[in-house]
Design a protein around this motif. Sequence first.
Motif, PDB file in Angstrom:
ATOM      1  N   ALA A 220       0.849  -1.176   0.043  1.00  0.00           N
ATOM      2  CA  ALA A 220      -0.001  -0.038   0.053  1.00  0.00           C
ATOM      3  C   ALA A 220       0.814   1.166   0.005  1.00  0.00           C
ATOM      4  N   PHE A 221       1.806   1.143   0.830  1.00  0.00           N
ATOM      5  CA  PHE A 221       2.775   2.469   0.895  1.00  0.00           C
ATOM      6  C   PHE A 221       3.570   2.745  -0.381  1.00  0.00           C
ATOM      7  N   THR A 222       3.983   1.617  -0.708  1.00  0.00           N
ATOM      8  CA  THR A 222       4.782   1.938  -2.307  1.00  0.00           C
ATOM      9  C   THR A 222       3.754   2.480  -3.401  1.00  0.00           C
ATOM     10  N   LYS A 223       2.583   1.888  -3.261  1.00  0.00           N
ATOM     11  CA  LYS A 223       1.723   2.408  -4.349  1.00  0.00           C
ATOM     12  C   LYS A 223       1.285   3.948  -4.357  1.00  0.00           C
ATOM     13  N   SER A 224       0.918   4.009  -3.013  1.00  0.00           N
ATOM     14  CA  SER A 224       0.426   5.413  -2.678  1.00  0.00           C
ATOM     15  C   SER A 224       1.432   6.398  -2.083  1.00  0.00           C
ATOM     16  N   ALA A 225       2.618   6.004  -2.679  1.00  0.00           N
ATOM     17  CA  ALA A 225       3.697   6.932  -2.580  1.00  0.00           C
ATOM     18  C   ALA A 225       3.760   7.833  -0.897  1.00  0.00           C
ATOM     19  N   GLN A 226       3.983   6.706  -0.030  1.00  0.00           N
ATOM     20  CA  GLN A 226       4.111   6.929   1.222  1.00  0.00           C
ATOM     21  C   GLN A 226       5.725   7.199   1.602  1.00  0.00           C
ATOM     22  N   PHE A 227       5.937   8.005   2.564  1.00  0.00           N
ATOM     23  CA  PHE A 227       7.727   8.179   2.890  1.00  0.00           C
ATOM     24  C   PHE A 227       7.949   6.745   3.514  1.00  0.00           C
ATOM     25  N   PRO A 228       9.101   6.246   2.922  1.00  0.00           N
ATOM     26  CA  PRO A 228      10.243   7.055   2.310  1.00  0.00           C
ATOM     27  C   PRO A 228      10.137   6.414   0.544  1.00  0.00           C
ATOM     28  N   PHE A 229       8.745   5.757   0.108  1.00  0.00           N
ATOM     29  CA  PHE A 229       8.847   5.500  -1.109  1.00  0.00           C
ATOM     30  C   PHE A 229       8.018   6.322  -2.218  1.00  0.00           C
ATOM     31  N   HIS A 230       7.935   7.695  -1.563  1.00  0.00           N
ATOM     32  CA  HIS A 230       7.288   8.566  -2.446  1.00  0.00           C
ATOM     33  C   HIS A 230       8.023   9.157  -3.643  1.00  0.00           C
ATOM     34  N   VAL A 283       3.897  11.836   8.444  1.00  0.00           N
ATOM     35  CA  VAL A 283       5.264  12.080   7.840  1.00  0.00           C
ATOM     36  C   VAL A 283       5.354  12.305   6.470  1.00  0.00           C
ATOM     37  N   THR A 284       4.466  11.549   5.633  1.00  0.00           N
ATOM     38  CA  THR A 284       4.544  11.874   4.255  1.00  0.00           C
ATOM     39  C   THR A 284       3.612  13.282   3.989  1.00  0.00           C
TER      40      THR A 284
END
Length: 799
Positions: A220-230, A283-284
């Motif tokens: 979920a975090f990588t697809k929705s560009a959450q920190f640090p994957f943004h 954080v994001t």
Amino acid sequence: MSLLHWAVLSPFLLAILIPFLYKYLRRIHTGWFVLILPVLLFSYFSRFISSTKQGETITERATWIPSLGIHIDFYVDGLGLLFALLITGIGSLVILYSIFYLSKEKEKLNQFYVFLLLFMGAMLGVVLSDNLIVLYSFWEFTSLSSFLLIGYWNERERSRYGAQKSLLITVFGGLSMLGGIVLLSIMGNTYSIRELIAQSSELLDHPLFIPALLLILLGAFTKSAQFPFHIWLPDAMEAPTPVSAYLHSATMVKAGIYLVARLSPVFAESGVWFWLVSIAGLVTLFWGSFSAVKQTDLKGILAFSTVSQLGLIMSLLGIGAAALHYDTLGDNIYLAATVAAVFHLINHATFKGSLFMVAGIIDHETGTRDIRKLGGLMQLMPITFTVAIIGAFSMAGLPPFNGFLSKEMFLAAMVNVLELDIFNMETWGVLFPVVAWVASVFTFIYSMIVVLKPFTGKLRHLDKKPHEAPIGMLISPIILASLVLVFGIFPNLLSSSIIEPAVASIQPSLADPDYHVHIAFWHGFHPEVWMTIGIIVVGIILYKTLSKWNGIYRIVPDRFSLNSLYDHGLKGMERSASTIMKFLMTGSIRNYLLSIFLFFILSLGFSLYWKDAFVLDTGNFAPFGVYEVVLAAIIVIGSIAILFAKSRLTSIILLGAVGYTISLFFVLLRAPDLALTQLVIETISVALFLLCFFHLPLLASRKEERMTFRLNNALISIGVGVIVTLIALSAHSNKLFASISSYYLENAYKEAGGKNVVNVILVDFRGLDTMFEISVLSIAALGIFAMIKLRLTGRKDKS
């Protein structure tokens, strides 16, 4: 299949037809044909609003792999319908916008609309799938199709870089999510989301619960560009503006939001879920808004603003998870966080979609998106300026726009979180409203930059004379800006029809027919009102003094950024892979086989020893007579003789003799079909070896080749033979399952109508495997043919 299945599959079907439409109807822009489908789909999904409003769920099943519990189950509830309407509604406006944005003379429209339709179908599959394996299949298809859309202008290096970056990060998250899905299926013995939700209380204490939670959140975090994957999302802005308006405001980046919302009933009772989702979101939110202020490209500002807004929604979903810890719905102020998340998700799609289109119009009509080169466009582009004001002010959270309402609800949720008496919120909870307020100040600043820098001030000299965009390009942003106003002035238009059913889907255990969402502009002088006033005042001051304090962005050099870490990490992996390949890829087949067989011996031998897996039971061995002994002796003698043969021809003859002797074993064991197959294969193999032997180059001495003894080769060969023999004996002596042969004998004729059991197994029972084997051989043959042609072409070019 049902009409719902056809609705999801229809974009894929139209994508197949696009090349033909493009070829034979070149006079008409391809977008006009494509536009019909999302409009029809939007109308189709709109019919479900009344049903989901009543709490109904529409389900349809198409059997796929029943033995594994995998079915193509689609269902429409409040949450799925919300996303389906966003996908098709915003998709319709984006396609209409693209018709006037992309020239049919200059652009490869057939490719663009094929990629766009593939993405639309994949997103519909994600948000409407009940089966997690089917959801994952569509999930990865969104990554692939978005990769193609981001790299649409593939002649540009930055487009290729952005496409690759998005693919690597999102596919990494997707594979992690697949691991979480597998763990969930082990825990709940099902792939159905609805069945897993029903078992949520039992799953909480399972030892695999936390690993599954972490892997799902990675996806979920990588697809929705959450920190640090943004870091992939800003580089994805190299795509055409219609792609940015679609993927990065309403669809792809919302897939991770959808996943968190959909699986919240499964994981939300865990404090780990609450903390990870809430903190990652905050954080994001802060980092995205802080980074947006320093950007000079309009789409770059909007990219980081998208990161920021996604963090806002994610943090609300995290806080909304706390609602599951309270019994009374009507008095639960924390459920308001989930309402705010759903409402802001809708609002973000409207104001961000319109702003992306405004950025595209500015770029299209002026030739640049650099705010340092823009200014004074207000008089030349008044309609675009009006749309920009509405979108930017809504993003900043100013009344009377819809963004103001959801931002107030967000701030209220952050203040109310201080009253939580769970998850140790009494200590760190105070940071939630503080971070939210600071991030909102930066949100106000970049919103002002988006609208004031290009449109106010003095008109700059540009290579292209700016003018208002054609009406066709303005229709879509005007519609979105109008929705910003309508949803702001009349927010309860969506309350009972869209928001309430979506919230009930996210929090099904708290569903209560007496609970109703009511959104109003004024609730009195609550803390969020004072926070908003402070945001505006401090935001204006910081915007006016931007040149005096923006030096803080230069404190940390770019080489220490996450993007630099990604680039250096990628180059490091490439160098490491190159070093390893140079060491291993020596060009010697003997060395390759040596490495493979050595690993084979060590890994399997160690496994047999470590697990104490070797078992020898002679009780179930079949009796053997003199014929078997003689044939076995011939095979052994022939195999050993090959090693000492002094010519290639002798080796080939001995190898053929070994193969033909094995076929006699099949005859003795009453398997004439296998014996015939073996004879045919050996005949072909010997003929091919002889043919190769004829074409091999002569030895330098023109004498027979002499084989020298090599101890390492002998040890490896003996080791492989011993290991294979031990594994075969252990497998035969330690059968964990009953043999399946009786099933084939009983059902070969009855189910497939064939008396030859082996043929029936290959063609019917294992028909799919046989087809894939043939496909693999075909691909290998094409690869060999291509390499041969490549070598021949190279020689011709060289000559």
